[in-house]
Write an enzyme that holds these catalytic residues in place. Structure first.
Site, PDB file in Angstrom:
ATOM      1  N   ARG A  80      66.277  25.890  37.578  1.00 18.58           N
ATOM      2  CA  ARG A  80      66.079  27.334  37.756  1.00 18.58           C
ATOM      3  C   ARG A  80      66.307  28.058  36.428  1.00 18.58           C
ATOM      4  O   ARG A  80      65.752  29.117  36.173  1.00 18.58           O
ATOM      5  CB  ARG A  80      67.002  27.910  38.837  1.00 18.58           C
ATOM      6  CG  ARG A  80      66.875  29.433  38.975  1.00 18.58           C
ATOM      7  CD  ARG A  80      67.414  29.998  40.296  1.00 18.58           C
ATOM      8  NE  ARG A  80      68.686  29.434  40.690  1.00 18.58           N
ATOM      9  CZ  ARG A  80      69.856  29.655  40.060  1.00 18.58           C
ATOM     10  NH1 ARG A  80      69.907  30.445  39.003  1.00 18.58           N
ATOM     11  NH2 ARG A  80      70.950  29.099  40.510  1.00 18.58           N
ATOM     12  N   TYR A 134      46.217  48.054  37.384  1.00 17.11           N
ATOM     13  CA  TYR A 134      46.017  47.009  38.397  1.00 17.11           C
ATOM     14  C   TYR A 134      46.680  47.451  39.714  1.00 17.11           C
ATOM     15  O   TYR A 134      47.843  47.894  39.706  1.00 17.11           O
ATOM     16  CB  TYR A 134      46.620  45.694  37.877  1.00 17.11           C
ATOM     17  CG  TYR A 134      46.507  44.568  38.860  1.00 17.11           C
ATOM     18  CD1 TYR A 134      45.279  43.988  39.151  1.00 17.11           C
ATOM     19  CD2 TYR A 134      47.631  44.097  39.521  1.00 17.11           C
ATOM     20  CE1 TYR A 134      45.182  42.967  40.074  1.00 17.11           C
ATOM     21  CE2 TYR A 134      47.536  43.057  40.434  1.00 17.11           C
ATOM     22  CZ  TYR A 134      46.313  42.504  40.712  1.00 17.11           C
ATOM     23  OH  TYR A 134      46.215  41.491  41.620  1.00 17.11           O
ATOM     24  N   ASP A 214      49.933  45.361  29.086  1.00 16.74           N
ATOM     25  CA  ASP A 214      49.395  44.300  29.945  1.00 16.74           C
ATOM     26  C   ASP A 214      48.099  43.835  29.283  1.00 16.74           C
ATOM     27  O   ASP A 214      47.103  44.556  29.277  1.00 16.74           O
ATOM     28  CB  ASP A 214      49.142  44.859  31.355  1.00 16.74           C
ATOM     29  CG  ASP A 214      48.629  43.792  32.324  1.00 16.74           C
ATOM     30  OD1 ASP A 214      47.973  42.831  31.864  1.00 16.74           O
ATOM     31  OD2 ASP A 214      48.859  43.935  33.542  1.00 16.74           O
ATOM     32  N   LYS A 239      44.781  34.672  35.579  1.00 18.50           N
ATOM     33  CA  LYS A 239      43.415  35.034  35.224  1.00 18.50           C
ATOM     34  C   LYS A 239      42.899  34.134  34.092  1.00 18.50           C
ATOM     35  O   LYS A 239      42.837  32.939  34.266  1.00 18.50           O
ATOM     36  CB  LYS A 239      43.366  36.521  34.870  1.00 18.50           C
ATOM     37  CG  LYS A 239      44.112  37.418  35.882  1.00 18.50           C
ATOM     38  CD  LYS A 239      43.473  37.433  37.266  1.00 18.50           C
ATOM     39  CE  LYS A 239      44.365  38.065  38.326  1.00 18.50           C
ATOM     40  NZ  LYS A 239      44.823  39.408  38.066  1.00 18.50           N
TER      41      LYS A 239
HETATM   42  C1  LIG Z   1      45.977  40.120  38.417  1.00 23.76           C
HETATM   43  C2  LIG Z   1      46.613  41.102  37.525  1.00 23.76           C
HETATM   44  C3  LIG Z   1      47.995  41.360  37.589  1.00 23.76           C
HETATM   45  C4  LIG Z   1      48.891  40.689  38.609  1.00 23.76           C
HETATM   46  O1  LIG Z   1      48.990  39.319  38.411  1.00 23.76           O
HETATM   47  P1  LIG Z   1      49.357  38.248  39.543  1.00 23.76           P
HETATM   48  O2  LIG Z   1      49.349  36.978  38.799  1.00 23.76           O
HETATM   49  O3  LIG Z   1      48.356  38.360  40.636  1.00 23.76           O
HETATM   50  O4  LIG Z   1      50.730  38.634  40.036  1.00 23.76           O
HETATM   51  C5  LIG Z   1      48.536  42.260  36.690  1.00 23.76           C
HETATM   52  N1  LIG Z   1      47.765  42.893  35.783  1.00 23.76           N
HETATM   53  C6  LIG Z   1      46.434  42.683  35.695  1.00 23.76           C
HETATM   54  C7  LIG Z   1      45.638  43.411  34.666  1.00 23.76           C
HETATM   55  C8  LIG Z   1      45.812  41.787  36.564  1.00 23.76           C
HETATM   56  O5  LIG Z   1      44.482  41.599  36.480  1.00 23.76           O
END
Ligand SMILES: *Cc1c(COP(=O)(O)O)cnc(C)c1O
Length: 425
Positions: A80, A134, A214, A239
């Site tokens: 962990r 998002y 992000d 992604k």
């Molecule tokens: C998908 C996404 C998230 C969230 O990510 P998860 O892996 O689904 O928790 C955050 N920011 C952006 C820009 C995203 O496309």
């Protein structure tokens, strides 16, 4: 080049080479693993200490990494807290964000964002953020972050003067500016250099406004912001980084202190990424550049096709921006490519948009993005269904908007598929 006499060479391999070269060997010392050429998986919950003294020392160093003596070996304790696969993927990821001192892997993009905010901010603080953001991040702000008395205030325009007036309105409570650029699904860029300048200007009296970006959509291949002075870079590794639509994961990158705080937080709340997921991510990081470039090449052709189609009203794709547009200037300044996401308005409304979605064959009807396969979806009724109507109106998320995440298939095949679906209207 590789210098075997240097301790922990894998933490900083081939310093003069490009990220795509460094990522291949970063994080992994084959001599620790029977000379296995590729990274093995370490499915263990705990690690043996050679002596009680060693166990004591490992715990001390885990809590106080700054006390580590030069060349001192820091062993693993419990999965962990740390695990070889976590450490390997973190070292690899750090190669792809030049200027980041450290990286933390998290079990999802949302856990990366929530951990960064909850670990580094305090009740009474304010996060100023770019909108639209998002959908899951917006929902997390509204339901979790606000509950802990951290205020979140949206800025519905990339205009820097809007940010300035919102920072002024919130006085000294602003502790973070959180930017998603380009935005989803409308592909609007925010000028990160100007945001960093604004944060510096309003950081006073020993308190610093953190700039968090992000970078899921264009990073790490088409834009990197540490050289511009950001503090934190966040990813949904689900992604493009994972890139095969077969895992959920996330990263936070930043300076050593902030990442240490986030790693302690992660361990204390139990937000650990399992060894297999870390291993999949290590595999994926080696090909992220080639995948993203191929997807972007396809996207360029598809965007041009869509722009010339009589059923299409407008295409949102960065390389189609025209000089004179302020978005063009930001795109040219901070991006090295156009990415793989295309949004487009078709002539008509929901009925016509759904017709297109129901008549594609190669483009798969699903949310998410960044995989090897092309995905198509309807933001207003799917990913952004819960976004308040006034934000959708203000930002152009309407019923005739379709978003495509372009994969690595053959571009002409994808164009034929879309042509057929558009003809079905
Ligand atoms: C998908 C996404 C998230 C969230 O990510 P998860 O892996 O689904 O928790 C955050 N920011 C952006 C820009 C995203 O496309």
């Amino acid at each position: 080049m590789k210098d075997d006499t240097k301790k922990e060479w894998w933490k900083n391999p081939h310093p003069r080479c490009k990220p795509s070269t460094r990522v291949i060997s970063a994080g992994y010392e084959p001599e620790f693993s029977e000379m296995s050429a590729k990274v093995p998986i370490f499915p263990t919950s705990t690690f043996l200490f050679k002596s009680a003294e060693e166990g004591e020392r490992f715990f001390r160093l885990y809590a106080h990494p700054e006390e580590r003596k030069d060349g001192e070996y820091v062993g693993l304790i419990y999965s962990r807290m740390n695990n070889p696969n976590m450490e390997i993927v973190e070292d690899k990821m750090r190669m792809l964000e030049p200027g980041a001192e450290d990286a933390a892997v998290l079990p999802s993009g949302l856990s990366a964002i929530s951990s960064a905010i909850l670990a580094l901010l305090n009740p009474g603080d304010t996060v100023v953020y770019s909108a639209p953001i998002y959908g899951g991040t917006e929902h997390m702000f509204d339901t979790i972050i606000n509950k802990f008395k951290i205020k979140t205030v949206p800025v519905c325009s990339p205009d820097i003067s809007e940010y300035r007036s919102i920072i002024e309105d919130n006085g000294d409570s602003v502790a973070m500016i959180f930017i998603e650029t380009p935005t989803n699904p409308t592909i609007v860029h925010t000028d990160v250099e100007k945001i960093v300048g604004l944060a510096k200007e309003y950081s006073k009296g020993g308190r610093k406004i953190l700039v968090a970006v992000d970078n899921t959509f264009f990073g790490p291949v088409f834009q990197n912001f540490f050289p511009l002075g950001i503090d934190l870079c966040l990813y949904s590794a689900t992604k493009f980084i994972g890139g095969h639509s077969d895992l959920i994961g996330g990263f936070v990158l930043g300076n050593k202190n902030d990442i240490h705080t986030i790693k302690s937080f992660r361990s204390n709340i139990g937000a650990t990424t399992d060894p297999f997921c870390c291993w999949l991510l290590s595999r994926s990081l080696e090909t992220v550049e080639i995948r993203m470039k191929k997807s972007a090449e396809n996207a360029q052709k598809i965007a041009e096709f869509l722009e010339s189609h009589p059923m299409v009203e407008k295409v949102l794709y960065p390389s189609l921006l025209k000089p004179g547009d302020s978005q063009y200037d930001i795109y040219k300044k901070q991006c090295r490519g156009s990415g793989a996401l295309i949004s487009f308005y078709i002539k008509g409304g929901k009925k016509e948009a759904f017709k297109v979605l129901n008549n594609v064959e190669l483009c798969r009807l699903a949310v998410s993005l960044g995989g090897t396969e092309t995905l198509i979806q309807h933001p207003r009724r799917m990913t952004h269904a819960e976004v308040p109507e006034e934000i959708c109106q203000a930002t152009g998320i309407t019923d005739n908007l379709i978003r495509i995440s372009v994969g690595i298939e053959d571009a002409d095949d994808l164009i034929d598929d879309l042509k057929k679906a558009l003809e079905s209207i």
